[in-house]
Design a protein around this motif. Structure first.
Motif, PDB file in Angstrom:
ATOM      1  N   ASP A 230      20.429 -10.082 -25.482  1.00  0.00           N
ATOM      2  CA  ASP A 230      20.365 -11.432 -24.996  1.00  0.00           C
ATOM      3  C   ASP A 230      19.431 -12.043 -25.620  1.00  0.00           C
ATOM      4  O   ASP A 230      18.158 -11.831 -25.541  1.00  0.00           O
TER       5      ASP A 230
ATOM      6  N   ARG B 281      16.115 -13.011 -23.446  1.00  0.00           N
ATOM      7  CA  ARG B 281      15.364 -12.183 -23.039  1.00  0.00           C
ATOM      8  C   ARG B 281      14.808 -11.157 -24.152  1.00  0.00           C
ATOM      9  O   ARG B 281      13.669 -10.607 -24.163  1.00  0.00           O
TER      10      ARG B 281
ATOM     11  N   GLU C 118      25.965  -6.134 -11.297  1.00  0.00           N
ATOM     12  CA  GLU C 118      26.279  -7.274 -12.078  1.00  0.00           C
ATOM     13  C   GLU C 118      25.543  -8.531 -11.412  1.00  0.00           C
ATOM     14  O   GLU C 118      25.725  -9.447 -12.231  1.00  0.00           O
ATOM     15  N   ASP C 119      25.085  -8.331 -10.230  1.00  0.00           N
ATOM     16  CA  ASP C 119      24.474  -9.601  -9.608  1.00  0.00           C
ATOM     17  C   ASP C 119      22.895  -9.615  -9.652  1.00  0.00           C
ATOM     18  O   ASP C 119      22.328 -10.502  -9.155  1.00  0.00           O
ATOM     19  N   TYR C 120      22.279  -8.555 -10.605  1.00  0.00           N
ATOM     20  CA  TYR C 120      20.970  -8.402 -10.803  1.00  0.00           C
ATOM     21  C   TYR C 120      20.445  -9.728 -11.344  1.00  0.00           C
ATOM     22  O   TYR C 120      20.991 -10.444 -12.354  1.00  0.00           O
ATOM     23  N   VAL C 121      19.398 -10.292 -10.955  1.00  0.00           N
ATOM     24  CA  VAL C 121      18.787 -11.446 -11.355  1.00  0.00           C
ATOM     25  C   VAL C 121      17.393 -11.153 -12.136  1.00  0.00           C
ATOM     26  O   VAL C 121      16.651 -10.525 -11.531  1.00  0.00           O
ATOM     27  N   TYR C 122      17.312 -11.510 -13.399  1.00  0.00           N
ATOM     28  CA  TYR C 122      16.091 -10.959 -14.125  1.00  0.00           C
ATOM     29  C   TYR C 122      14.869 -12.003 -14.037  1.00  0.00           C
ATOM     30  O   TYR C 122      14.822 -13.162 -13.937  1.00  0.00           O
TER      31      TYR C 122
ATOM     32  N   VAL D  12      20.796 -23.113 -20.833  1.00  0.00           N
ATOM     33  CA  VAL D  12      19.784 -22.038 -20.360  1.00  0.00           C
ATOM     34  C   VAL D  12      18.447 -22.488 -20.311  1.00  0.00           C
ATOM     35  O   VAL D  12      17.667 -22.374 -19.241  1.00  0.00           O
TER      36      VAL D  12
ATOM     37  N   SER E 239      19.569 -21.507 -16.025  1.00  0.00           N
ATOM     38  CA  SER E 239      20.612 -20.379 -15.570  1.00  0.00           C
ATOM     39  C   SER E 239      20.271 -19.833 -14.307  1.00  0.00           C
ATOM     40  O   SER E 239      19.085 -19.246 -14.005  1.00  0.00           O
TER      41      SER E 239
ATOM     42  N   LYS F 185      20.347 -16.893 -14.051  1.00  0.00           N
ATOM     43  CA  LYS F 185      20.591 -15.375 -14.372  1.00  0.00           C
ATOM     44  C   LYS F 185      19.033 -14.933 -14.039  1.00  0.00           C
ATOM     45  O   LYS F 185      18.699 -13.945 -14.153  1.00  0.00           O
ATOM     46  N   TYR F 186      18.175 -16.106 -13.919  1.00  0.00           N
ATOM     47  CA  TYR F 186      16.771 -15.617 -13.844  1.00  0.00           C
ATOM     48  C   TYR F 186      15.912 -16.169 -12.634  1.00  0.00           C
ATOM     49  O   TYR F 186      16.283 -17.166 -12.221  1.00  0.00           O
TER      50      TYR F 186
ATOM     51  N   ARG G 121      14.985 -18.824  -7.680  1.00  0.00           N
ATOM     52  CA  ARG G 121      15.717 -18.645  -8.608  1.00  0.00           C
ATOM     53  C   ARG G 121      16.747 -19.972  -8.693  1.00  0.00           C
ATOM     54  O   ARG G 121      16.970 -20.627  -7.654  1.00  0.00           O
TER      55      ARG G 121
END
Length: 411
Positions: free
Chosen positions: A179, A182, A243-247, A296, A313, A315-316, A332
């Motif tokens: 990614d 990341r 799949e729903d994990y947030v970084y 992003v 995003s 995602k984070y 988030r």
């Protein structure tokens, strides 16, 4: 190494390094463990399986069955296991007291700057009450090296275990970690070498596990700056991808390895990450990162240093180590303001900007953080002023109000 150990002790989090299982034996008091091929799961995946802790006595009983056909001489003999039992119990009790129910044991044997260690994590199968046992040994000097990670199915009635395949579905793979955002700041060729070797670190929980690269670079910095995680949940028969994990890549110093007050890591890799687009303004004072056409990051530069970073995003999220918010979700993008932010006695300042953006500002160590949302998120929004931003006293947000973006900067 010392820094890593202090971080783990302070957080009450235990990390084990591992890789796909390998063959190899060491001398010691043998206590045979039956080995057989993995049996197919008898139940369909069920991610609602309850997280379960294990008593210390059960964990130690399971640990005791592994002898020199599995472990090195430093841990295989039962006499060694019995000798370190008080320390294992003390460590176990500390985790239970400060973190809650646990499903694993760990131990590190130090010799100066070098160490040998093991970790064992257990998960109960919902079908028959058997136990999945994940056992590893690790060690090294200054940095951690992996010896193996193996999986066993333990039968509490017979006290025997048989070796099974590693239970990750799908198994961690190189694509999980490639990614662009990341990986910012990482040595891509070195990182690809680690991916090819298939080396990972594992952080066990009662409800699953975090998997990240076994990083030969600066392990501590990558952990602190969000790391490269893939999350799994135990469903009663295997560890399935969450799949729903947030970084947690947003922290006091920046985003991942893109740090405030420093130069931007080279995002122009020698390959094209699928779906990413990195654009630079004339003169390079503004960098825009998009994924599949959606924003992003926006990185504002000044004098070749990062002045501010805005994250768009979902995602984070904000790392807990950098922004304490007990009892609430990690802030988030897309998270509801009422679930992520508290407005008590030391409430963050809320401002209306000239363009109608509402900005919730707070300190984050030696930086500033702002959670941005639309004017319509307020119950009684004031009109923006053409003369500059205005402070909103006692703001009230609608229950549906969400965070639109997260901004980091230093004054």
């Amino acid at each position: 190494m010392k820094k890593r150990i202090l971080l783990l002790l302070a957080a009450g989090v235990f990390v084990v390094t591992g890789c796909p299982r390998t063959s190899g034996q060491a001398a010691g008091e043998a206590q045979p463990v039956a080995v057989a091929a993995a049996a197919e799961s008898e139940t369909a995946p069920d991610v609602t399986a309850a997280a379960e802790g294990f008593s210390f006595d059960e964990l130690f009983r399971i640990f005791s069955i592994f002898g020199d056909n599995i472990m090195t001489a430093k841990f295989a003999p039962q006499s060694v296991k019995d000798r370190i039992k008080p320390e294992l119990k003390e460590s176990y009790d500390g985790v239970v007291e400060f973190v809650g129910p646990t499903n694993h044991l760990e131990y590190s044997l130090f010799d100066g700057d070098c160490y040998d260690g093991f970790e064992m994590a257990c998960y109960r199968y919902s079908a028959d009450g058997h136990v999945l046992v994940l056992l590893s040994e690790n060690g090294g000097c200054d940095v951690s090296s992996v010896k193996y990670l193996r999986a066993y199915e333990y039968d509490p009635e017979t006290g025997n275990a048989r070796e099974v395949d590693l239970p990750f579905n799908p198994a961690p793979a190189r694509d999980d970690f490639e990614d662009l955002v990341r990986l910012a700041g990482a040595d891509v060729e070195e990182l690809r070498g680690v991916m090819q070797a298939g080396l990972y670190d594992y952080e066990w929980r009662t409800d699953g596990a975090l998997v990240r690269l076994n990083d030969p670079m600066d392990f501590d910095e990558h952990v602190y700056h969000g790391a490269l995680f893939v999350d799994y949940l135990w469903n009663g028969s295997e560890l399935v991808r969450n799949e729903d994990y947030v970084y947690p890549c947003i922290h006091a110093e920046g985003f991942g390895s893109i740090l405030l007050g420093q130069g931007v890591p080279d995002l122009r890799f020698d390959y094209d990450p699928v779906g990413y687009d990195v654009r630079y303004s004339e003169g390079g004072d503004l960098w825009l990162v998009e994924l599949d056409g959606k924003d992003v990051l926006q990185i504002q530069m000044e004098f070749d240093q990062v002045q501010s970073i805005e994250v768009f995003s979902p995602k984070y999220c904000v790392a807990k180590t950098a922004y304490e918010n007990d009892g609430m979700q990690q802030p988030r993008v897309g998270g509801r303001i009422g679930d992520c932010l508290a407005f008590g006695e030391e409430a963050p300042q809320v401002w209306m900007l000239m363009d109608g953006t509402v900005q919730i500002e707070d300190d984050i160590w030696n930086s500033r953080i702002a959670f941005r949302t639309a004017r319509e998120s307020l119950v009684n929004p004031p009109q923006p002023s053409a003369n500059g931003r205005i402070r909103i006293e006692n703001p009230k947000f609608k229950p549906s109000a969400t965070i639109g973006s997260i901004l980091l900067w230093r004054e």
